[in-house]
Structures are given as structure tokens and as C-alpha cells.
Design a protein around this motif. Sequence first.
Motif, mmCIF file in Angstrom:
data_model
loop_
_atom_site.group_PDB
_atom_site.id
_atom_site.type_symbol
_atom_site.label_atom_id
_atom_site.label_comp_id
_atom_site.label_asym_id
_atom_site.label_seq_id
_atom_site.Cartn_x
_atom_site.Cartn_y
_atom_site.Cartn_z
ATOM 1 N N ALA A 125 0.825 -1.207 0.000
ATOM 2 C CA ALA A 125 0.000 0.000 0.000
ATOM 3 C C ALA A 125 0.860 1.258 0.000
ATOM 4 C CB ALA A 125 -0.910 0.002 1.228
ATOM 5 N N GLY A 126 0.356 2.310 -0.633
ATOM 6 C CA GLY A 126 1.084 3.570 -0.647
ATOM 7 C C GLY A 126 0.328 4.654 -1.395
ATOM 8 N N ILE A 127 0.936 5.820 -1.467
ATOM 9 C CA ILE A 127 0.412 6.944 -2.234
ATOM 10 C C ILE A 127 1.273 7.129 -3.465
ATOM 11 C CG2 ILE A 127 -0.152 9.409 -2.218
ATOM 12 C CD1 ILE A 127 -1.795 7.887 -0.222
ATOM 13 N N ALA A 128 0.646 7.351 -4.608
ATOM 14 C CA ALA A 128 1.380 7.570 -5.858
ATOM 15 C C ALA A 128 1.091 8.961 -6.395
ATOM 16 C CB ALA A 128 0.982 6.523 -6.896
ATOM 17 N N THR A 129 2.120 9.586 -6.925
ATOM 18 C CA THR A 129 1.966 10.873 -7.593
ATOM 19 C C THR A 129 2.929 10.911 -8.777
ATOM 20 O OG1 THR A 129 1.961 13.274 -7.259
ATOM 21 C CG2 THR A 129 3.674 12.026 -6.105
ATOM 22 N N VAL A 130 3.026 12.038 -9.440
ATOM 23 C CA VAL A 130 3.942 12.186 -10.571
ATOM 24 C C VAL A 130 4.726 13.483 -10.411
ATOM 25 C CG1 VAL A 130 2.593 10.829 -12.217
ATOM 26 C CG2 VAL A 130 2.101 13.265 -11.942
ATOM 27 N N GLU A 131 5.769 13.608 -11.175
ATOM 28 C CA GLU A 131 6.568 14.827 -11.136
ATOM 29 C C GLU A 131 5.698 16.050 -11.424
ATOM 30 O OE1 GLU A 131 11.135 13.711 -12.374
ATOM 31 O OE2 GLU A 131 9.689 14.024 -13.994
ATOM 32 N N GLY A 132 5.978 17.128 -10.691
ATOM 33 C CA GLY A 132 5.244 18.361 -10.913
ATOM 34 C C GLY A 132 4.195 18.655 -9.870
ATOM 35 N N THR A 133 3.969 17.716 -8.935
ATOM 36 C CA THR A 133 2.950 17.927 -7.896
ATOM 37 C C THR A 133 3.555 18.426 -6.589
ATOM 38 O OG1 THR A 133 3.126 15.594 -7.260
ATOM 39 C CG2 THR A 133 1.399 16.172 -8.841
ATOM 40 N N ASN A 134 4.870 18.564 -6.563
ATOM 41 C CA ASN A 134 5.578 19.015 -5.357
ATOM 42 C C ASN A 134 5.373 18.080 -4.174
ATOM 43 O OD1 ASN A 134 6.608 21.435 -6.593
ATOM 44 N ND2 ASN A 134 4.579 22.375 -6.341
ATOM 45 N N ILE A 135 5.281 16.804 -4.465
ATOM 46 C CA ILE A 135 5.202 15.786 -3.411
ATOM 47 C C ILE A 135 6.424 14.884 -3.522
ATOM 48 C CG2 ILE A 135 3.915 13.820 -2.484
ATOM 49 C CD1 ILE A 135 1.372 15.055 -3.629
ATOM 50 N N ALA A 136 7.240 14.914 -2.485
ATOM 51 C CA ALA A 136 8.426 14.055 -2.460
ATOM 52 C C ALA A 136 8.509 13.250 -1.172
ATOM 53 C CB ALA A 136 9.690 14.892 -2.632
ATOM 54 N N ALA A 147 -7.029 10.914 -4.509
ATOM 55 C CA ALA A 147 -8.200 10.148 -4.946
ATOM 56 C C ALA A 147 -8.022 8.661 -4.647
ATOM 57 C CB ALA A 147 -8.444 10.344 -6.438
ATOM 58 N N ASP A 148 -9.103 8.031 -4.248
ATOM 59 C CA ASP A 148 -9.092 6.586 -4.026
ATOM 60 C C ASP A 148 -10.516 6.111 -3.787
ATOM 61 O OD1 ASP A 148 -8.146 4.041 -3.800
ATOM 62 O OD2 ASP A 148 -6.960 4.365 -1.994
ATOM 63 N N SER A 149 -10.703 4.803 -3.890
ATOM 64 C CA SER A 149 -12.000 4.199 -3.570
ATOM 65 C C SER A 149 -12.244 4.307 -2.065
ATOM 66 C CB SER A 149 -12.003 2.728 -4.000
ATOM 67 O OG SER A 149 -13.058 2.025 -3.391
ATOM 68 N N PRO A 150 -13.474 4.564 -1.634
ATOM 69 C CA PRO A 150 -13.767 4.675 -0.196
ATOM 70 C C PRO A 150 -13.427 3.413 0.584
ATOM 71 C CG PRO A 150 -15.580 5.538 -1.491
ATOM 72 C CD PRO A 150 -14.655 4.854 -2.460
ATOM 73 N N THR A 151 -13.437 2.243 -0.085
ATOM 74 C CA THR A 151 -13.180 0.990 0.617
ATOM 75 C C THR A 151 -11.739 0.515 0.468
ATOM 76 O OG1 THR A 151 -13.911 -0.312 -1.305
ATOM 77 C CG2 THR A 151 -15.568 0.247 0.339
ATOM 78 N N SER A 152 -10.896 1.306 -0.166
ATOM 79 C CA SER A 152 -9.500 0.921 -0.381
ATOM 80 C C SER A 152 -8.726 0.891 0.929
ATOM 81 C CB SER A 152 -8.830 1.889 -1.350
ATOM 82 O OG SER A 152 -7.425 1.751 -1.311
ATOM 83 N N VAL A 153 -7.815 -0.079 1.056
ATOM 84 C CA VAL A 153 -6.992 -0.150 2.258
ATOM 85 C C VAL A 153 -6.061 1.043 2.356
ATOM 86 C CG1 VAL A 153 -5.140 -1.506 1.192
ATOM 87 C CG2 VAL A 153 -5.522 -1.635 3.652
ATOM 88 N N VAL A 175 -10.802 12.346 -2.156
ATOM 89 C CA VAL A 175 -11.961 12.346 -3.048
ATOM 90 C C VAL A 175 -12.167 10.931 -3.570
ATOM 91 C CG1 VAL A 175 -11.673 14.753 -3.709
ATOM 92 C CG2 VAL A 175 -10.567 12.972 -5.069
ATOM 93 N N ASN A 176 -13.399 10.597 -3.906
ATOM 94 C CA ASN A 176 -13.721 9.253 -4.361
ATOM 95 C C ASN A 176 -13.290 9.020 -5.802
ATOM 96 O OD1 ASN A 176 -14.892 8.791 -1.862
ATOM 97 N ND2 ASN A 176 -16.971 9.224 -2.576
ATOM 98 N N GLY A 177 -12.840 7.793 -6.053
ATOM 99 C CA GLY A 177 -12.468 7.411 -7.404
ATOM 100 C C GLY A 177 -12.583 5.912 -7.566
ATOM 101 N N GLN A 178 -12.878 5.446 -8.767
ATOM 102 C CA GLN A 178 -12.982 4.025 -9.056
ATOM 103 C C GLN A 178 -11.620 3.478 -9.482
ATOM 104 O OE1 GLN A 178 -15.729 2.130 -8.457
ATOM 105 N NE2 GLN A 178 -16.446 4.056 -7.561
ATOM 106 N N PRO A 179 -11.325 2.209 -9.161
ATOM 107 C CA PRO A 179 -10.004 1.640 -9.448
ATOM 108 C C PRO A 179 -9.528 1.869 -10.881
ATOM 109 C CG PRO A 179 -11.284 0.111 -8.150
ATOM 110 C CD PRO A 179 -12.210 1.241 -8.496
ATOM 111 N N GLN A 180 -10.422 1.648 -11.848
ATOM 112 C CA GLN A 180 -10.028 1.748 -13.246
ATOM 113 C C GLN A 180 -9.800 3.181 -13.705
ATOM 114 O OE1 GLN A 180 -12.926 0.649 -12.087
ATOM 115 N NE2 GLN A 180 -14.654 1.551 -13.198
ATOM 116 N N ASP A 181 -10.241 4.156 -12.903
ATOM 117 C CA ASP A 181 -10.132 5.559 -13.303
ATOM 118 C C ASP A 181 -9.014 6.322 -12.599
ATOM 119 O OD1 ASP A 181 -12.399 5.159 -14.890
ATOM 120 O OD2 ASP A 181 -13.754 5.705 -13.244
ATOM 121 N N LEU A 182 -8.460 5.761 -11.534
ATOM 122 C CA LEU A 182 -7.534 6.511 -10.689
ATOM 123 C C LEU A 182 -6.305 7.013 -11.441
ATOM 124 C CD1 LEU A 182 -7.586 4.415 -7.383
ATOM 125 C CD2 LEU A 182 -8.638 6.649 -7.795
#
Length: 339
Positions: A125-136, A147-153, A175-182
Motif C-alpha cells: 500500500a502507498g500513495i502515488a503521484t507524478v513529477e510536478g505535484t511538489n510531493i516528495a 483520490a481513491d476508492s472509499p473501501t481501499s486499504v 476524493v472518491n475514485g474508481q479503481p479503473q479511473d484513478l
Amino acid sequence: MRRLTRTVAAATMAAALAMVGACSSDSDSNEGSDGALEEVTYLTSFGNFGRDSYAWVAKEKGFFRDAGFDVEIKPGQGTGSVIQTVSGGKADFGPIDLTGGLLQFGNGEAKDFVVVAAIQQRTMAGIATVEGTNIATAKDLEGKKIADSPTSVVRNLFPTYAKIAGVDASKVTWVNGQPQDLMGTLAAGTVDGIGQFVVGQPTIEAIAKKKAIMLPYSEYLQDLYGNVLITSTTIAKEKPEMVKRFTEALLKGLEYALDNPQEAAELLKKNVDSTNVESAKAELELMAGYVRSSNSGAQVGTVDSARVAKSIAILRGAGTLKQELEPDQIIDFSLTPKS
């Protein structure tokens, strides 16, 4: 004449014994009395990515069939949803993140399911982002939208991760999101990050066309298991041998997929047309270190009671698990593979 009679009698007896032996063999077969395979519904953990391709491998290579099963594979929607579907009797088996299962069971949000094998020896499990979001780093998540599904671990375990990592969880917007759309949502830039297993990195990069940055929960939560296989308490109680056969076939598919990631990715593509073969292969290559954990040295599929107890203690210490819980309340150790 007596010699001829004895010869005929012996031949008749041999034929009868052969028929009895054949009938006995048939009665021990994995198939039903009419030769039919037992129908089973299996959920993936989260959509149809390379990390879940081992179920398709078990089906395509005949491991399920050899064990006596005709398996329908459906895409899961995360830990909470898989638990609800399996415990509700709408599916027979599925993988969930063990930590998510502990939280749901221990906080009274789910019941009537039991763990019968480990898939990954440590959490992905973890958080994913991409370059340009200022998250390191984990601290950089404050003030960001995830974004993630409400029931996601990933989402449900975040308060524990945040507390240990020194993040103010109240400053992170989910915010809510479906697995195939994240991944598409992340690529479009409408959110700063998504909940994601760390092996999703190559697939994110293929979709977003940017370098992915992963913040694995295991950096702070090192003793947690990853996905485990569950079934309903009813099936575990009434069909223990069936559970063992299914588990063995699924784990055979898992090991084959890790040994042959290219073939596994192609088999996934055969069944799920949207599959990116190279990304699926890369996910499996990354996942191997979590399934065959060099830290634990554990045999594939095994679950250690002491490690689970330690996970429970971590969650209790972080204040996210409301009640005391013993490992055997959620894991049937009589059904899990042995070391």
C-alpha cells in the motif's frame, strides 16, 4: 477342468477388483460425482492489473481445472468491497489487504470472512503521484488532494500511516475514485495523488507519460502483511478441503506468474483487452520481492501468527483499531499453507 475353473475365477476376481479400484479412484476425484467441475467465483483485489494476473494464469494454465474448479474471475473494488462481496456469499474467494481486514473486523465494520493464505509477505500500500505535484515526502501530502476508492486499504490505513509518519491527516483531502479511473485522474492533473499499490508505478508512468513518485506505507509500517486470500466463514467451516485445493491452485498460479512475468502478462491481455503487457510484466517483477520476502524468508502463502499479532499491536498503538483482537479471530491457521 478344475485348473480351468480356477483360472476363470481368478480372472473374474481381478476384473472385479479393477472395477472397484476404478470406482474408488473416481470417488476421490476433485470433480463432482457426475464429472462436473465445481463452479467458483473469484474476485481480484483491485481491477485487472498485472499484480492480479496470477489468477488468470491459474485458470489459463489449467491449475484450477486440475484442482476440480471452473473459476469465474471478476474485478474487485478494493479491500472493503471484496470483504462485503465474499462475506455476503456473492463470491467465494478474493484477496484483501490484511491490515485493512484487521481494521474492518476489529472496528466492527465487517465479519463472516476468514484469511486462508498470504499473497504478499509485506504491504504494498502507498500513495502515488507524478513529477510536478511538489510531493516528495509524506509531509508534502498536507494541503493536497488524493483520490481513491472509499473501501481501499490505502485510504483506510492512511490515518495510521499519517500518525506514524508525522503527517496532519486533517490537512489531506480525499476524493472518491474508481479503481479503473484513478491513474487517468492522476494523469489529467485533477488530483495531486492517488491511493495505489507501489507495484503500480510502471502502469502509472505508461498512462501519465511522467515519472511516478511512490510513497510506500512500508517505509513506516514495516511489519504489515500485504494482500491475503479470504473466503467466507461458512465455506471455511463446511468445505475445508475445497478451500485447501483452491488455495494450492491459486498459489501455483502466483508462483508461475512470478517466474514467467512475460507469459503471465500476455495471458492477462488475452482475457482483459485493455492490458498494457509491458506494464503488467513490470508490475509482476516488482511484486516478486513482496511475495517472496527476503526479510521473512517465509514460504509463499504462509501466515505467521506472531507477525499478525505485531501488526495488531501497531494499529492499537496508533489508535486506529478500537478493540483487542487475536490473530486466530480473523485467520484460520488450520487452512493456511505450512512452512
